[in-house]
Design a protein around this motif. Structure first.
Motif, PDB file in Angstrom:
ATOM      1  N   GLU A   1       0.523   2.801 -11.700  1.00  0.00           N
ATOM      2  CA  GLU A   1      -0.030   3.675 -10.707  1.00  0.00           C
ATOM      3  C   GLU A   1       0.242   5.201 -11.322  1.00  0.00           C
ATOM      4  O   GLU A   1      -0.373   5.903 -11.267  1.00  0.00           O
ATOM      5  CB  GLU A   1       0.219   3.535  -9.312  1.00  0.00           C
TER       6      GLU A   1
ATOM      7  N   GLN B   1       1.314   7.005  -6.774  1.00  0.00           N
ATOM      8  CA  GLN B   1       0.112   8.085  -7.039  1.00  0.00           C
ATOM      9  C   GLN B   1       0.630   9.437  -6.697  1.00  0.00           C
ATOM     10  O   GLN B   1       0.401  10.417  -7.400  1.00  0.00           O
ATOM     11  CB  GLN B   1      -1.112   7.407  -6.096  1.00  0.00           C
ATOM     12  N   THR B   2       1.275   9.619  -5.584  1.00  0.00           N
ATOM     13  CA  THR B   2       1.905  11.219  -5.519  1.00  0.00           C
ATOM     14  C   THR B   2       2.892  11.453  -6.336  1.00  0.00           C
ATOM     15  O   THR B   2       2.809  12.606  -6.738  1.00  0.00           O
ATOM     16  CB  THR B   2       2.672  10.900  -3.942  1.00  0.00           C
TER      17      THR B   2
ATOM     18  N   SER C   1       0.736   4.163  -2.985  1.00  0.00           N
ATOM     19  CA  SER C   1       0.389   5.449  -2.655  1.00  0.00           C
ATOM     20  C   SER C   1       1.499   6.495  -2.895  1.00  0.00           C
ATOM     21  O   SER C   1       1.198   7.473  -3.343  1.00  0.00           O
ATOM     22  CB  SER C   1      -0.337   5.634  -1.113  1.00  0.00           C
TER      23      SER C   1
ATOM     24  N   THR D   1       0.793  -1.097   0.005  1.00  0.00           N
ATOM     25  CA  THR D   1       0.001   0.016   0.066  1.00  0.00           C
ATOM     26  C   THR D   1       1.036   1.174   0.056  1.00  0.00           C
ATOM     27  O   THR D   1       0.650   1.989  -0.640  1.00  0.00           O
ATOM     28  CB  THR D   1      -0.934   0.061   0.978  1.00  0.00           C
ATOM     29  N   TYR D   2       2.028   1.294   0.738  1.00  0.00           N
ATOM     30  CA  TYR D   2       2.783   2.462   0.669  1.00  0.00           C
ATOM     31  C   TYR D   2       3.486   2.844  -0.795  1.00  0.00           C
ATOM     32  O   TYR D   2       3.560   3.850  -1.018  1.00  0.00           O
ATOM     33  CB  TYR D   2       3.911   2.317   1.897  1.00  0.00           C
TER      34      TYR D   2
END
Ligand SMILES: NC(=O)c1ccc[n+]([C@@H]2O[C@H](COP(=O)([O-])OP(=O)(O)OC[C@H]3O[C@@H](n4cnc5c(N)ncnc54)[C@H](O)[C@@H]3O)[C@@H](O)[C@H]2O)c1
Length: 428
Positions: free
Chosen positions: A138, A108-109, A105, A101-102
């Motif tokens: 992503e 995505q950042t 995300s 998950t990290y």
């Protein structure tokens, strides 16, 4: 569009934790570095020159920040960058499955701030394939840019060993890789420009990902072998560390030592490889067995202590036991995934009273994460114990007068082979 090889890199670090901070410091030698972390507390501490890991002193961190290093928790600050480095956690979940998950995300950042021609390098430890198969989609999805046309990626595993003053990011060869030949050489040259120890350009991103996971899996398997041998030797009354010292006089013997395997890397990364093997239908029996041996070591240590106390006629249920060391490794404040907690929990089922002393660990953090109230060193020094269990080899314990803490009939279990022979009753 090609990677911006002619433009001076402006580095954007995503994740300024134990591993991200050294990377930021390394690049700050030459380039402007935006050190982004979503954790405001961490950024505020860094701005004040405080490194929770204790590897960088205040003067050094503040000096870097007067020049090229800019810690921030504002994502927009990353927009000025053209060379992103992602160093976020890659833990496992309660079933020992990779928790991506990290990295997802963080990708995505990056997707929100990236521009055409930019490069993204992943440093988080992952199984082979995560960079290209999980992270790249992503970035594409969020940015609308096309991989290997509009943006480029690489993988360069982080190899730092927190609290190790001898082998640091500054003097360790760094593996690099890139999504095409030109990007690979560009990434290699950017790292090479700040690293005196040099770089090793891997054959591919997957090879670089695999190299890191192999390094840590090798350690895990070898420590497991020593732990298993230690069980056999100690049943015979032989001190395993002395066996290893003798065996290490042979030129091709590698001196791994028995002990607890905790923390964020060695005890976690092999599960990434095991998972990938399962996806491929490949057997990873040895790696899985090594994980089992190391994960069950706390149980073995507690059973041995309890049995020895019984042999010595020390009633365990009324006993007072001192555990020395709580962090996952020596001289390092990191308490993540510490196996000393497993020892504490198991021992709590037997012993009347347990004091845990660790001058390096943050007591507030220990309480927050484990609900355990540590005993201050000054309090422990005024008490006496039926058993002392030395779990972590902190330098500070060498000034500790353990003899003055033990009762006449007592057991001293030195799992790190740190204490003198006449003091240690039990060893690995
Ligand atoms: N700690 C080590 O000794 C070490 C050594 C080698 C490799 N690694 C690898 O490096 C990676 C990072 O580990 P670490 O020990 O530095 O973890 P850490 O928890 O110390 O630091 C990670 C940081 O990333 C931040 N973060 C998480 N998600 C984010 C996001 N989406 N955007 C911005 N910031 C985010 C967190 O707030 C945290 O400060 C892991 O893959 C680990 O396996 C760690």
């Amino acid at each position: 569009m090609r990677a911006r090889v002619k433009v001076k890199p402006v580095i954007g670090i995503v994740g300024m934790g134990y591993a991200g901070l050294p990377v930021a410091c390394l690049f700050s030698k030459k380039y402007t570095v935006i050190g982004y972390d979503m954790n405001r507390t961490r950024i505020n501490q860094l701005r004040e020159g405080v490194d929770k890991g204790g590897d960088f002193d205040k003067k050094y961190l503040l000096r870097l920040q007067r020049h090229r290093l800019h810690p921030t928790s504002n994502r927009e600050d990353l927009m000025q960058c053209n060379f992103y480095v992602v160093v976020v956690p890659t833990p496992v979940d309660e079933n020992n499955q990779p928790d991506l998950t990290y990295v997802i995300s963080a990708s995505q950042t990056v997707g929100q701030v990236i521009s055409k021609g930019d490069v993204v390098v992943y440093e988080s430890t992952v199984y082979p394939g995560v960079t290209e198969d999980v992270c790249v989609p992503e970035i594409e999805k969020v940015s609308g840019l096309k991989f290997n046309r509009d943006f480029f990626v690489g993988f360069s595993p982080e190899r730092i060993d927190p609290s190790n003053k001898q082998h640091t990011i500054f003097n360790t060869v760094k593996i690099t890789s890139g999504s095409d030949d030109r990007t690979a050489h560009y990434i290699d040259s950017v790292y090479g420009s700040v690293l005196s120890a040099g770089t090793c350009l891997a054959a591919s991103i997957k090879a670089a990902e695999a190299a890191k996971i192999l390094e840590n899996t090798q350690r895990d398997v070898n420590i497991a072998l020593m732990n298993e041998c230690s069980k056999i030797f100690s049943a015979m009354g032989i001190d395993t560390n002395k066996v290893i010292d003798a065996a290490a006089t042979k030129w091709n013997f590698n001196a791994y030592r028995p002990g607890l395997v905790g923390g964020h890397c060695i005890g976690v990364d092999p599960y990434y490889l095991i998972t990938k093997a399962q996806m491929l239908g490949v057997d990873s029996e040895l790696i899985s067995a090594a994980r089992h041996v190391n994960d069950t070591l706390p149980e073995h240590i507690v059973n041995r202590l309890v049995q020895t106390m019984a042999d010595e006629n020390i009633p365990i249920k009324d006993a007072s036991v001192l555990i020395l060391g709580f962090t996952f490794k020596e001289n390092c404040p990191d308490i993540r995934n510490t196996r000393v907690y497993d020892i504490y929990q198991r021992l709590s089922l037997h012993a009347g009273k347990i004091d845990v002393v660790d001058p390096i660990a943050d007591p507030t953090q220990v309480y927050k994460e484990y609900g355990l109230k540590m005993t201050p060193m000054t309090t422990a020094l005024k008490r006496t114990y039926d058993a002392v269990l030395l779990c972590v080899r902190h330098d500070v314990f060498s000034d500790f007068d353990i003899r003055s803490l033990i009762r006449e009939r007592s057991v001293v279990y030195d799992i790190k082979s740190f204490l003198s022979d006449d003091l240690a009753t039990l060893r690995m």
